[in-house]
Every structure is written in C-alpha cells, then in structure tokens.
Motif scaffolding. Structure first.
Motif, PDB file in Angstrom:
ATOM      1  N   LYS A 230      20.377  29.933  -3.398  1.00  0.00           N
ATOM      2  CA  LYS A 230      20.689  30.237  -1.994  1.00  0.00           C
ATOM      3  C   LYS A 230      19.862  31.428  -1.534  1.00  0.00           C
ATOM      4  O   LYS A 230      19.926  32.509  -2.134  1.00  0.00           O
ATOM      5  N   ALA A 231      19.101  31.212  -0.463  1.00  0.00           N
ATOM      6  CA  ALA A 231      18.269  32.275   0.091  1.00  0.00           C
ATOM      7  C   ALA A 231      18.882  32.789   1.388  1.00  0.00           C
ATOM      8  O   ALA A 231      19.260  32.000   2.258  1.00  0.00           O
ATOM      9  N   LYS A 232      18.948  34.095   1.521  1.00  0.00           N
ATOM     10  CA  LYS A 232      19.398  34.691   2.779  1.00  0.00           C
ATOM     11  C   LYS A 232      18.194  34.913   3.687  1.00  0.00           C
ATOM     12  O   LYS A 232      17.206  35.533   3.272  1.00  0.00           O
ATOM     13  N   ILE A 233      18.273  34.411   4.913  1.00  0.00           N
ATOM     14  CA  ILE A 233      17.162  34.558   5.857  1.00  0.00           C
ATOM     15  C   ILE A 233      17.710  34.975   7.222  1.00  0.00           C
ATOM     16  O   ILE A 233      18.878  34.749   7.537  1.00  0.00           O
ATOM     17  N   SER A 234      16.831  35.522   8.024  1.00  0.00           N
ATOM     18  CA  SER A 234      17.217  35.906   9.392  1.00  0.00           C
ATOM     19  C   SER A 234      17.064  34.707  10.323  1.00  0.00           C
ATOM     20  O   SER A 234      16.414  33.708   9.992  1.00  0.00           O
ATOM     21  N   LYS A 236      15.336  34.728  12.977  1.00  0.00           N
ATOM     22  CA  LYS A 236      13.905  34.687  13.295  1.00  0.00           C
ATOM     23  C   LYS A 236      13.156  33.853  12.265  1.00  0.00           C
ATOM     24  O   LYS A 236      12.319  33.007  12.609  1.00  0.00           O
ATOM     25  N   MET A 237      13.422  34.084  10.985  1.00  0.00           N
ATOM     26  CA  MET A 237      12.752  33.335   9.929  1.00  0.00           C
ATOM     27  C   MET A 237      13.110  31.853  10.012  1.00  0.00           C
ATOM     28  O   MET A 237      12.260  30.976   9.817  1.00  0.00           O
ATOM     29  N   ALA A 238      14.373  31.581  10.304  1.00  0.00           N
ATOM     30  CA  ALA A 238      14.807  30.185  10.387  1.00  0.00           C
ATOM     31  C   ALA A 238      14.054  29.431  11.477  1.00  0.00           C
ATOM     32  O   ALA A 238      13.800  28.227  11.353  1.00  0.00           O
ATOM     33  N   LEU A 239      13.679  30.128  12.539  1.00  0.00           N
ATOM     34  CA  LEU A 239      13.027  29.467  13.674  1.00  0.00           C
ATOM     35  C   LEU A 239      11.509  29.493  13.590  1.00  0.00           C
ATOM     36  O   LEU A 239      10.846  28.615  14.152  1.00  0.00           O
ATOM     37  N   THR A 240      10.946  30.470  12.886  1.00  0.00           N
ATOM     38  CA  THR A 240       9.491  30.657  12.946  1.00  0.00           C
ATOM     39  C   THR A 240       8.768  30.367  11.642  1.00  0.00           C
ATOM     40  O   THR A 240       7.534  30.321  11.610  1.00  0.00           O
ATOM     41  N   GLY A 241       9.493  30.185  10.540  1.00  0.00           N
ATOM     42  CA  GLY A 241       8.842  29.894   9.262  1.00  0.00           C
ATOM     43  C   GLY A 241       8.714  31.123   8.382  1.00  0.00           C
ATOM     44  O   GLY A 241       8.707  32.260   8.848  1.00  0.00           O
ATOM     45  N   PHE A 242       8.583  30.897   7.089  1.00  0.00           N
ATOM     46  CA  PHE A 242       8.547  31.985   6.110  1.00  0.00           C
ATOM     47  C   PHE A 242       8.275  31.379   4.728  1.00  0.00           C
ATOM     48  O   PHE A 242       8.101  30.157   4.592  1.00  0.00           O
ATOM     49  N   SER A 243       8.264  32.198   3.695  1.00  0.00           N
ATOM     50  CA  SER A 243       8.149  31.748   2.304  1.00  0.00           C
ATOM     51  C   SER A 243       9.322  32.314   1.498  1.00  0.00           C
ATOM     52  O   SER A 243       9.758  33.444   1.738  1.00  0.00           O
ATOM     53  N   VAL A 244       9.817  31.515   0.562  1.00  0.00           N
ATOM     54  CA  VAL A 244      10.899  31.941  -0.339  1.00  0.00           C
ATOM     55  C   VAL A 244      10.312  32.176  -1.726  1.00  0.00           C
ATOM     56  O   VAL A 244       9.641  31.295  -2.276  1.00  0.00           O
ATOM     57  N   ASP A 245      10.545  33.342  -2.282  1.00  0.00           N
ATOM     58  CA  ASP A 245      10.107  33.650  -3.640  1.00  0.00           C
ATOM     59  C   ASP A 245      11.285  33.454  -4.598  1.00  0.00           C
ATOM     60  O   ASP A 245      12.335  34.081  -4.422  1.00  0.00           O
ATOM     61  N   VAL A 246      11.074  32.593  -5.594  1.00  0.00           N
ATOM     62  CA  VAL A 246      12.134  32.283  -6.568  1.00  0.00           C
ATOM     63  C   VAL A 246      11.579  32.501  -7.973  1.00  0.00           C
ATOM     64  O   VAL A 246      10.574  31.876  -8.355  1.00  0.00           O
ATOM     65  N   LYS A 247      12.233  33.388  -8.729  1.00  0.00           N
ATOM     66  CA  LYS A 247      11.852  33.577 -10.128  1.00  0.00           C
ATOM     67  C   LYS A 247      12.585  32.560 -10.982  1.00  0.00           C
ATOM     68  O   LYS A 247      13.817  32.523 -11.012  1.00  0.00           O
ATOM     69  N   THR A 248      11.851  31.720 -11.685  1.00  0.00           N
ATOM     70  CA  THR A 248      12.452  30.632 -12.456  1.00  0.00           C
ATOM     71  C   THR A 248      13.031  31.150 -13.774  1.00  0.00           C
ATOM     72  O   THR A 248      12.758  32.281 -14.201  1.00  0.00           O
ATOM     73  N   ILE A 256       7.556  29.452  -2.171  1.00  0.00           N
ATOM     74  CA  ILE A 256       7.746  28.152  -1.534  1.00  0.00           C
ATOM     75  C   ILE A 256       7.690  28.319  -0.009  1.00  0.00           C
ATOM     76  O   ILE A 256       8.547  28.999   0.576  1.00  0.00           O
ATOM     77  N   PRO A 257       6.688  27.749   0.642  1.00  0.00           N
ATOM     78  CA  PRO A 257       6.592  27.880   2.105  1.00  0.00           C
ATOM     79  C   PRO A 257       7.629  26.996   2.810  1.00  0.00           C
ATOM     80  O   PRO A 257       7.881  25.864   2.404  1.00  0.00           O
ATOM     81  N   ILE A 258       8.230  27.529   3.853  1.00  0.00           N
ATOM     82  CA  ILE A 258       9.190  26.785   4.667  1.00  0.00           C
ATOM     83  C   ILE A 258       8.622  26.744   6.096  1.00  0.00           C
ATOM     84  O   ILE A 258       8.608  27.764   6.804  1.00  0.00           O
TER      85      ILE A 258
END
Length: 314
Positions: A230-234, A236-248, A256-258
């Motif tokens: 689960k990623a917390k985003i603003s 603004k990010m939800a509407l304009t795009g962003f990347s999620v960094d996940v350490k496996t 991961i680009p969204i």
C-alpha cells in the motif's frame, strides 16, 4: 530353589541392573502361566520370581555371589570373632505373581486378567495389550515473511520422555528437531514428525506437528502467492502521475511509474514480483500495489477556484 539364579535369568555374573530387569521382563512374559501352558512353565515362572528378587537387590546379590544360595538362606556370620552373631537367612515369599505385579506396576500387561493373588484363566484370550497412538501434539511455528520468501532451516529443541534400556522405566531427554522451510510455503502448512512424542511401555508415541504461522510484515501483506503493497500518495500525485519505489524481499529497488489517474479502487499489478510458488519456486506471484490517497484537510477560496477551473473540462 536349588539352582543358579544367573542361569535361571539367562544372564552372566557381570550383568548390570538393567540387564537383570530386561531378562526378567522377557522371561516372565514368556513363561507366565496365563500365556504359556507348556509343562514346566509354572515352575520356571516361580524360579524367575525368586531369581529376580535376589539379583535385583544389591545386598542379597552380594551375599549370594560370595556365599552362594546356602549362605544366602541360612545366614552368614556378621562379626563372628566378636559377637558370634549371624545374619538372618533370606526366605522368598513364594508368590511369583506378587513379584510380577511389583515389577510391572501400572504398566502390567496382564492387569485386566487379575483379581487377587492369582491370575484368572480365560481360554483363548490373548494377554497382549493393544497399543494405541497418543493424539498429535500441535504447535504453531511463527515465521517472518522474509524466511518464507527465501526458505530457511529452523532447529527446535524439545523435551520428551523416553524409555530406558530396562524397557519399563523412563527419563526426560532433550532432542533437536530440524525443519527445512521451503520458499513459498503457505500459512497453515503442517510439518509432521511421526512418533516423536513421549514414549511409554503401553503407548505409541504421538506425532509432533508444527503449523506454519506468518508474522506480520511492516510493508507487505500476502494473498496466496501475491504480495500487496500500500502506497500513500497525495491527491496531486493521484491526478498528475508519479513513481512508486518498492524495496523487494530480495533486496532490489523497483521504481514503478504510475501514469493513470489513481481512483480509490485503482491497483497496479507488477507481474512476477510476488511470492515464490511452493511447488516451483522459479515461478512467482504478482506484486499488487494499492493506494491510500491523502486528501487535503481544507482548501481556501482561491485554491477551490483554481481546482474548479482545472477540472472544468469534465
């Protein structure tokens, strides 16, 4: 008795206490009149009782070894030079069934066939006790998600009751059980160690069963072979795009680009970045990213106006 006690029990003179008990146990069961009707079995059973009574008692055995049966039963001088006193002679009580019951105690394999000093005779009945296995002993085995992802070896110390060499007494001993955790094992996987429970003369030891339980992870939850992040985003990010960094779990950093609009039920699936399949660890489930959109607590008039203008195309 008129015979050699050691020969009666079929042991040598250097026999240990455990050897004596083991020999009596074997022969008393073999020649017990309720299971052996051959001629001479009753007499042999009587002789076994007396031989065991003497050789299992250190003082009587020492007297017998030094002075023989005559000295044991007639008595020996205690300190003849000073007092002329003699020890009292040994007299066997003459009841081999009493010796038999005393030896086996609560584990007497013929307990169901006794009412008093003599055994009841039941034609055709077999005196063997049918052993039953104790109920399984179940314990939870708590593992981290990292242990389950990679696989590992766990060593668990247990204390259990084991039978001694004499076949009827027991003692507590420690034992190490080794569990090889395979990558991708599922919650509830059962690891069974057959017959590793407490031993007893009239029981089959229980199976020890460990049930795998997964500890909570700070970032991932598991759904079968999938991992959920689960990623917390603003907003603004939800509407304009962003990347999620996940350490496996294997130490890599995924970026991961969204590019989609993230709505409350939106998920991003990253193929092959989940848990290994337990049957084939080369195949893995998916990483599923969900989103917690952080809305602003309040907006002033100007910002409301700007947002309305920005969304006026809808």
């Amino acid at each position: 008795m008129g015979g050699d006690y050691y020969e009666t029990l079929d042991i040598n003179r250097g026999a240990t206490d455990a050897d004596i008990k083991k020999a009596y146990r074997r022969l008393a069961l073999k020649f017990h009149p309720s299971r052996n009707t051959e001629a001479g079995s009753t007499e042999r059973f009587n002789q076994l009782g007396e031989a065991y009574e003497v050789l299992s008692d250190p003082q009587k055995r020492a007297t017998y070894d030094k002075f023989g049966e005559e000295g044991l039963k007639d008595g020996i001088p205690l300190d003849f030079a000073k007092s002329g006193a003699w020890s009292s002679g040994y007299v066997y009580h003459g009841n081999p069934y009493k010796t038999f019951r005393k030896f086996f105690g609560g584990d007497n394999p013929f307990a169901d066939f006794y009412t008093s000093e003599a055994p009841l005779q039941f034609g055709g009945l077999q005196p063997e006790v049918q052993k039953r296995q104790d109920s399984p002993i179940e314990r939870d085995l708590h593992l981290s998600l990292d242990d389950i992802f990679h696989g590992c070896t766990k060593k668990i110390s247990i204390s259990l009751r084991v039978m001694n060499e004499d076949g009827y007494t027991s003692s507590i001993r420690d034992k190490i059980l080794t569990i090889d955790i395979k990558p991708g094992w599922n919650e509830g996987t059962r690891i069974t160690f057959p017959k590793e429970g407490d031993q007893g003369s009239n029981n089959i030891p229980a199976d020890i069963v460990f049930i795998m339980r997964q500890k909570p992870h700070p970032y991932f939850t598991r759904d079968h072979n999938n991992l959920i992040y689960k990623a917390k985003i603003s907003l603004k990010m939800a509407l304009t795009g962003f990347s999620v960094d996940v350490k496996t779990l294997d130490g890599r950093l995924l970026s991961i680009p969204i590019n989609d609009i993230v709505h409350p039920t939106y998920t991003k699936v990253v193929t092959g970045e989940g848990m290994p399949h337990s049957q084939d660890p080369s195949h893995r489930g998916n990483l599923i990213i969900t989103f917690d959109i952080q809305f602003p607590d309040k907006l002033d008039v100007e910002r409301r106006h700007l947002i309305k203008q920005a969304l006026s195309f809808q």
